[in-house]
Structure formats: C-alpha cells, structure tokens
Design a protein around this motif. Structure first.
Motif, PDB file in Angstrom:
ATOM      1  N   SER A 429       0.846  -1.089  -0.016  1.00  0.00           N
ATOM      2  CA  SER A 429       0.202  -0.007  -0.047  1.00  0.00           C
ATOM      3  C   SER A 429       0.755   1.184  -0.080  1.00  0.00           C
ATOM      4  O   SER A 429       1.863   1.328   0.675  1.00  0.00           O
ATOM      5  N   TYR A 430       0.558   2.379  -0.689  1.00  0.00           N
ATOM      6  CA  TYR A 430       1.140   3.640  -0.739  1.00  0.00           C
ATOM      7  C   TYR A 430       1.134   4.092   0.690  1.00  0.00           C
ATOM      8  O   TYR A 430       2.057   4.479   1.309  1.00  0.00           O
ATOM      9  N   GLY A 431       0.109   3.944   1.416  1.00  0.00           N
ATOM     10  CA  GLY A 431      -0.152   4.607   2.786  1.00  0.00           C
ATOM     11  C   GLY A 431       0.851   3.637   3.935  1.00  0.00           C
ATOM     12  O   GLY A 431       1.129   4.318   4.738  1.00  0.00           O
ATOM     13  N   ASN A 432       1.364   2.777   3.548  1.00  0.00           N
ATOM     14  CA  ASN A 432       2.465   1.914   4.385  1.00  0.00           C
ATOM     15  C   ASN A 432       3.767   2.610   4.549  1.00  0.00           C
ATOM     16  O   ASN A 432       4.486   2.712   5.408  1.00  0.00           O
ATOM     17  N   VAL A 433       4.136   3.672   3.667  1.00  0.00           N
ATOM     18  CA  VAL A 433       5.302   4.428   3.494  1.00  0.00           C
ATOM     19  C   VAL A 433       5.211   5.701   4.670  1.00  0.00           C
ATOM     20  O   VAL A 433       6.255   6.118   4.805  1.00  0.00           O
ATOM     21  N   LYS A 434       4.074   5.974   5.110  1.00  0.00           N
ATOM     22  CA  LYS A 434       3.871   6.960   6.142  1.00  0.00           C
ATOM     23  C   LYS A 434       2.988   6.571   7.378  1.00  0.00           C
ATOM     24  O   LYS A 434       2.430   7.461   7.814  1.00  0.00           O
ATOM     25  N   ASP A 435       3.089   5.206   7.709  1.00  0.00           N
ATOM     26  CA  ASP A 435       1.988   4.838   8.689  1.00  0.00           C
ATOM     27  C   ASP A 435       2.750   4.660  10.083  1.00  0.00           C
ATOM     28  O   ASP A 435       2.390   4.127  11.151  1.00  0.00           O
ATOM     29  N   GLY A 436       4.212   4.984   9.862  1.00  0.00           N
ATOM     30  CA  GLY A 436       5.091   4.752  11.106  1.00  0.00           C
ATOM     31  C   GLY A 436       5.446   3.535  11.590  1.00  0.00           C
ATOM     32  O   GLY A 436       5.883   3.159  12.687  1.00  0.00           O
ATOM     33  N   LYS A 437       5.227   2.395  10.654  1.00  0.00           N
ATOM     34  CA  LYS A 437       5.208   1.081  11.038  1.00  0.00           C
ATOM     35  C   LYS A 437       6.481   0.458  10.092  1.00  0.00           C
ATOM     36  O   LYS A 437       6.266   0.398   8.828  1.00  0.00           O
ATOM     37  N   ALA A 438       7.784   0.066  10.716  1.00  0.00           N
ATOM     38  CA  ALA A 438       8.708  -0.448   9.780  1.00  0.00           C
ATOM     39  C   ALA A 438       8.256  -1.858   9.110  1.00  0.00           C
ATOM     40  O   ALA A 438       8.962  -2.270   8.191  1.00  0.00           O
ATOM     41  N   ALA A 439       7.229  -2.599   9.782  1.00  0.00           N
ATOM     42  CA  ALA A 439       6.883  -3.817   9.481  1.00  0.00           C
ATOM     43  C   ALA A 439       6.179  -3.728   7.988  1.00  0.00           C
ATOM     44  O   ALA A 439       5.952  -4.926   7.534  1.00  0.00           O
ATOM     45  N   THR A 440       5.241  -2.702   7.723  1.00  0.00           N
ATOM     46  CA  THR A 440       4.426  -2.621   6.507  1.00  0.00           C
ATOM     47  C   THR A 440       5.302  -1.821   5.298  1.00  0.00           C
ATOM     48  O   THR A 440       6.156  -0.993   5.708  1.00  0.00           O
ATOM     49  N   PHE A 441       5.089  -2.053   4.120  1.00  0.00           N
ATOM     50  CA  PHE A 441       5.818  -1.489   3.129  1.00  0.00           C
ATOM     51  C   PHE A 441       5.146  -1.286   1.690  1.00  0.00           C
ATOM     52  O   PHE A 441       3.877  -1.888   1.437  1.00  0.00           O
ATOM     53  N   TRP A 442       5.731  -0.568   0.925  1.00  0.00           N
ATOM     54  CA  TRP A 442       5.213  -0.420  -0.524  1.00  0.00           C
ATOM     55  C   TRP A 442       6.241  -0.999  -1.342  1.00  0.00           C
ATOM     56  O   TRP A 442       7.449  -0.609  -1.146  1.00  0.00           O
ATOM     57  N   SER A 443       5.773  -1.776  -2.414  1.00  0.00           N
ATOM     58  CA  SER A 443       6.650  -2.146  -3.590  1.00  0.00           C
ATOM     59  C   SER A 443       5.998  -1.666  -4.829  1.00  0.00           C
ATOM     60  O   SER A 443       4.691  -1.719  -4.781  1.00  0.00           O
ATOM     61  N   PRO A 444       6.879  -1.189  -5.726  1.00  0.00           N
ATOM     62  CA  PRO A 444       6.243  -1.202  -7.157  1.00  0.00           C
ATOM     63  C   PRO A 444       5.922  -2.637  -7.752  1.00  0.00           C
ATOM     64  O   PRO A 444       6.300  -3.564  -7.360  1.00  0.00           O
ATOM     65  N   ASN A 445       4.985  -2.380  -8.848  1.00  0.00           N
ATOM     66  CA  ASN A 445       4.478  -3.488  -9.595  1.00  0.00           C
ATOM     67  C   ASN A 445       5.289  -3.674 -10.663  1.00  0.00           C
ATOM     68  O   ASN A 445       5.289  -3.662 -11.562  1.00  0.00           O
ATOM     69  N   GLY A 446       6.673  -4.210 -10.070  1.00  0.00           N
ATOM     70  CA  GLY A 446       7.631  -4.289 -11.197  1.00  0.00           C
ATOM     71  C   GLY A 446       9.170  -4.033 -10.858  1.00  0.00           C
ATOM     72  O   GLY A 446       9.202  -3.469  -9.309  1.00  0.00           O
ATOM     73  N   ALA A 447      10.357  -3.513 -11.304  1.00  0.00           N
ATOM     74  CA  ALA A 447      11.502  -3.375 -10.652  1.00  0.00           C
ATOM     75  C   ALA A 447      11.464  -1.951 -10.536  1.00  0.00           C
ATOM     76  O   ALA A 447      12.412  -1.558  -9.717  1.00  0.00           O
TER      77      ALA A 447
END
Length: 528
Positions: A429-447
């Motif tokens: 999720s995009y929101g994972n990059v600013k939720d204050g949680k190191a355990a959640t993340f965003w990845s692009p759909n590709g490299a």
C-alpha cells in the motif's frame, strides 16, 4: 438465500464493563443542514469530523451538480454543504473538471478533497446504481442518503461494485442515517456495501441500514492490508447478508448497539491480528456471527452484554474459529471515547425507530427511546470536548518508525499526509510508507516505480529519509518535486537524502533501477 437455524440462545453473554458514560452529545443535522456537525465514535477523534460546517450550502438534484459544487469551490479544502434531493444515476452524473476537484463520470467522486458534507433533504436522495467513492480525502460527512444496486459486473458499472468505499489515505469520515442496499451477491454483480482499505482511519457508521447483499463490508482488502483502523459501528441494522458484517483485517473496530438479523454465513469476521470490541449488540436468526472465518490468520475480540437470539455456530476447523456458542473475550480493546449504550434487549426496537435514510434523523437518548436530533447550541460543549480528545494529540505526535532515532530531528511531515504512486505490488500500500510502521511497506508492480508524499497545501521540505524493508533491493533513484517534476536529488539505495529547501505539495521518490524487489517501509520527510 437459505439459512440454517437450530439453536436458540436468548441469554446475555460476555464480560461486563463498558467505557464511561457521556452526556448524549452528537451534534446532528437539522432539516435544513444549518446546524454545526460533529461526529461521535472514532470519527470524533483525530481532531473530529465536521464536514462542510461553516461553509456555503448549495442544492443538487443531479450527480453533475454535485461535482460542479465541488469544482466551483475556491480550493480543495473550502468547506461546503451539498443538499441533495432526487435520484442520482448514470444519466445525470458526468465528470466535471476544476482546480478544486477530481471527479469521474461513473460515480460520485470525493477525491483529494476535504471539508465536505453531502446530505439528503426534502423528499430524499437516492443514488441509484451509482456508488460514492472517497479517496485521498478527509473530514467528509454523508447523511440521509440511499445508495442502491451498485454493480461491479453487468451494466451499468460503478465504484467497483461498492455502495460507499474509502481508500488510499482517508481520514475522518462519518456516514450516518443512510441506507445501503443491493439485490444479491457477487454472482449477481454486487460487491461490498461499505468498504475501507489502503490506509483508512477514524470512520463512524451510525444509524444506518445495510441490507440484501452477499457482502456487508470490509476493513482491509487483503491479509497484508492491515493499516486500516479506528472504525466505529453503532445503531446500525445488518439484514440478509451472507458475510462481512464487517470483515476486519488488522486494526481496531468498535461495534455497539447494532442489530444483526439474518446473517446467512458469517458476521463479524476478525482476522489477521484485528481486534474487535463488541458491546451490547443483538444478534438474531443468524449463523457464526462472530469469529475468524475462511483463514488461519487469527483475529481477536472483546465482548460484553451481547444477546444471541437463535444463533447457530459451526464447528472449529483449520480456517474456521467461531466465537460461540460459549462466547468469551480473547483480547482487551481500549476505546478512547466515552459512550452510553442502550440496553441490549431494546436494540431491535431502537434501531428500527432510528436507522436508515428518511427516518427524520432521530437518534437514541441512551435509554432506549428515540428523540429528535439535538440542536447545535445544546451540544456545543460536547463537540468541543470531542475535538480536544487525547487521541488527536497522540495521532499527531506518533513516533515515525522504530528507526526514528537515526532520522533527522523534527516533525516527520509524512505522518498525516497523503500518499500515492505509479503502481503497487499486490498486498502492499502507498499508505504503508507513512504509517510509522517498519513492518509494512510499499513495492512497485515491477522493478521500478515511484511513491509520493503529498500535502493539501504547499509545505517546505529539505530532507527525506527512505527506510527500506527487509530484503529490499533499491538501486538508483531520483527525488522529485512532484508538483513540478524537477529533480531535487539522486543516488542509490535508501537512507537520508538532503536537498535545497523547496515549497511543494508533493515529494516523489522514483526508483529507476533495482537489483531485486524494492521495498520502502517508510518515506519520512522533514522541513530541515
């Protein structure tokens, strides 16, 4: 739809204890929409939800006029109350363009905006086969409307088949005295009635009806979309639903004084670490009304003073963990606001007298009687108290992430901001990059791909910190002024990025190469 009912449980089950009482103080809308509004429940936290209170009131009888009202505002956050009457459908809803809006032709689009109230008046407002979509927005109120027969397959299509949906950094939404209905399940072309996903928080659904659908609604679109939280459901009627009343993945939800009737397969489905506080609800003629279902990712619940009337329970299995028939708490859930529930035995009658569109906006007095909406004057003190809630301070000062000690000093400007990007891999999720949680993340759909932090007004930034999740493989990057496209910095990997101070509404981290799967856990931003 066939129901299996064999066991009558009329006793009150659960543990005692409900949060402290409050003088009933939910400032509700008067008939002409002039009263000052403020929500209760979790929507009353995080600074409160007041919608368009204090703004201009406009009339709308078509979806196009709703969009025009949004687009004609001075700015995306200019308060507005839109009084809607009549039937809104595909035939009278077109896309409208403007600096203060981002609309679409196939739905009522509340995107990248704030401080808006949509309320049905006069003979009522019906959104027929046309859903309401809230995205990257905050401080939204929807009241006294009917949304019916929204389809994701067949014709016409709207809003992914959801009556009301919220996604991608949504904060403070209050849906009240509304009726959300379908005419079947997924095979008939329908999806959820009330869905929240991809970083949605501080929502209250009150005095509403959800009826005749395969899916009532969800909080979290997958087992990894667990950043949606702080949702309240009270005095609602759930009737003839197969499941998802709601489905909760991660986060915290509070359900009290709801009447659940004819839940055919399952009801409150708490899973993937979710915590449900379930107080003084009436479950009737239903199956598996509480538990973890269709997954081995456990969820939890705290229960008190519920009535289970003619409820059947399945056997425990690998992916089936019903809470009953001996319903007991499996966790404790702290609720930051006070509430006074009606006695559980009167929930069916008080909900019948108050819930849904066209019921005169009547509310409970907390003593099993329906009463007219309080005036703004009578509730001004309660409104001020809700706004000053301790949870608002906690939210504003949340620790950016477990790695914050290595970050620049000062306020992380990403907390509470919006987020979007070029693409996202499944389960991220995009929101994972600013939720204050190191355990959640965003990845692009590709490299390669990009993710952005965005603000409703120009914000000065001069540093960013990109925290990579475990196993991340970011190669080269560019840091862009997302509003202009100008390159502010470039480099490789994550870490602290400094650049000349710039005033912008959007900062973009663009991954231009990678040696594996890029994973951004946090995209922190700072003024200095």
């Amino acid at each position: 739809m066939k129901r299996s009912v064999a066991l009558r449980l009329s006793a009150v089950l659960g543990v005692a204890g409900v949060a402290g009482a409050i003088t009933f103080g939910v400032p509700l809308l008067q008939a002409n929409a002039d009263a000052v509004l403020a929500a209760d429940g979790f929507a009353g936290q995080n600074g409160g939800t007041t919608g368009g209170s204090g703004g201009t009131t406009v009339k709308a009888t078509t979806g196009t006029q709703i969009h025009e009202a949004l687009c004609n505002r001075a700015a995306v956050d200019t308060p507005i109350i839109i009084e809607v009457e009549g039937t809104i459908n595909h035939g009278n809803t077109t896309k409208v363009s403007g600096d203060s809006c981002n609309t679409a032709a196939d739905r009522i689009e509340l995107k990248e905006i704030s401080n808006v109230t949509i309320v049905g008046v006069g003979a009522g407002a019906t959104f027929d086969q046309l859903g309401i979509h809230i995205r990257d927005s905050s401080n939204i109120i929807i009241r006294n409307v009917t949304v019916q027969n929204v389809k994701k397959s067949g014709s016409p299509l709207s809003n992914g088949g959801d009556a009301i949906s919220m996604e991608s950094t949504v904060r403070n939404v209050w849906v009240d005295h509304s009726t959300l209905v379908a005419s079947g399940g997924e095979s008939a072309g329908y999806d959820g009635l009330f869905d929240m996903k991809d970083d949605t928080e501080y929502v209250t659904l009150s005095y509403s009806i959800l009826r005749n659908s395969g899916r009532g609604g969800l909080i979290g679109s997958s087992e990894t979309d667990t950043g949606n939280t702080n949702i309240t459901f009270h005095h609602n009627k759930y009737e003839n639903l197969d499941s998802r009343a709601p489905l909760l993945r991660g986060g915290v939800a509070h359900m009290y004084n709801n009447h659940y009737f004819s839940l055919n397969e399952s009801g409150i489905n708490s899973r993937a670490g979710a915590k449900a506080r379930v107080d003084s609800n009436y479950f009737e003629d239903s199956k598996d009304v509480l538990g973890t279902f269709y997954t081995d990712a456990a969820g939890y619940w705290q229960v008190s003073n519920n009535i289970f009337d003619n409820v059947t329970w399945s056997a425990v299995g690998t992916e089936n963990n019903p809470a009953g028939p001996d319903v007991t708490s499996t966790t404790t859930v702290s609720i930051p606001y006070a509430f006074t529930p009606d006695s559980t035995s009167c929930v069916p009658s008080i909900v019948a007298a108050t819930a849904g569109a066209g019921t005169g906006l009547k509310v409970s007095d907390g003593k099993c009687s329906a009463t007219a909406a309080p005036t703004a004057t009578a509730t001004a003190t309660a409104t001020a108290t809700a706004t000053a809630s301790p949870s608002a301070t906690a939210s504003a000062t949340a620790t950016p992430s477990p790695t914050a000690t290595a970050s620049p000093s000062g306020t992380n400007l990403s907390i509470g901001a919006g987020a979007d990007g070029s693409s996202k891999a499944s389960g991220t999720s995009y929101g994972n990059v600013k939720d204050g949680k190191a355990a959640t993340f965003w990845s692009p759909n590709g490299a390669t791909g990009d993710v952005s932090i965005k603000w409703p007004a120009a914000t000065t930034v001069s540093r960013a910190v990109v925290v990579e999740a475990s196993g991340s493989a970011i190669g080269s990057y560019q840091l862009l002024n997302g509003a202009t496209g100008a390159v502010l910095a470039s480099g490789t990997g994550g870490g602290t990025i400094t650049f000349p101070a710039v005033s912008t509404t959007k900062l973009t981290f663009k991954i231009t190469s990678s040696t594996g799967t890029p994973k951004v856990a946090e995209f922190q931003t700072y003024a200095s």
